[in-house]
Design a protein around this motif. Sequence first.
Motif, PDB file in Angstrom:
ATOM      1  N   ASN A  26     -41.925 -22.690 -47.342  1.00 55.73           N
ATOM      2  CA  ASN A  26     -41.997 -21.282 -47.623  1.00 55.73           C
ATOM      3  C   ASN A  26     -40.461 -21.089 -48.340  1.00 55.73           C
ATOM      4  O   ASN A  26     -39.895 -20.271 -48.251  1.00 55.73           O
ATOM      5  N   ASP A  27     -40.885 -22.202 -48.865  1.00 55.85           N
ATOM      6  CA  ASP A  27     -39.449 -21.968 -49.713  1.00 55.85           C
ATOM      7  C   ASP A  27     -38.151 -21.653 -49.675  1.00 55.85           C
ATOM      8  O   ASP A  27     -37.136 -21.447 -50.003  1.00 55.85           O
ATOM      9  N   LYS A  28     -37.839 -21.897 -48.462  1.00 56.54           N
ATOM     10  CA  LYS A  28     -36.772 -22.335 -47.679  1.00 56.54           C
ATOM     11  C   LYS A  28     -35.722 -24.111 -48.106  1.00 56.54           C
ATOM     12  O   LYS A  28     -36.152 -24.824 -47.951  1.00 56.54           O
ATOM     13  N   LYS A  29     -34.367 -23.158 -48.254  1.00 58.79           N
ATOM     14  CA  LYS A  29     -33.759 -24.666 -49.057  1.00 58.79           C
ATOM     15  C   LYS A  29     -33.245 -25.512 -47.342  1.00 58.79           C
ATOM     16  O   LYS A  29     -33.079 -24.625 -46.204  1.00 58.79           O
TER      17      LYS A  29
END
Length: 142
Positions: free
Chosen positions: A112-115
């Motif tokens: 989910n492109d979460k860092k």
Amino acid sequence: MKKIFLLVLLFSIQFSVAQENERVSTVDFVQIINGNRAEAMYYYQHNWKVLRQMAIAKKYIESFEIMETTYSEEAPFHLMLITTYSSKTQYEQREKHFQELIKAKGKLELLNDKKPTKFRKNLFHKENVMHQSKEIAVRKNK
């Protein structure tokens, strides 16, 4: 002659016990934040674990383990990440070796492109954790 033999034998025993104690580990205690367990587990499986598999293949580390536990007020973390080095020399070269592996692996794989700062918090980091010899560990358990 017997004295020399006994001295050599004692030195050999001391040397083998010292070798057993050469293993060194690092341990991270990680809290998963904002209910992002899927993102955290994905990150550790596709990045942290992959780097350590690469490190084992190159003999940069001896072993690694991801351990999951139940969060509590007394122990406010969800994961324990353990990396074990076979010797002090291997341990001392860890930064250089992991930089090489990170470069070879390429970009982070994220769900989910979460860092990482959005789904995890490293609460405690222990460096230079020494292992007991097997003989000491066995005696302690009796």
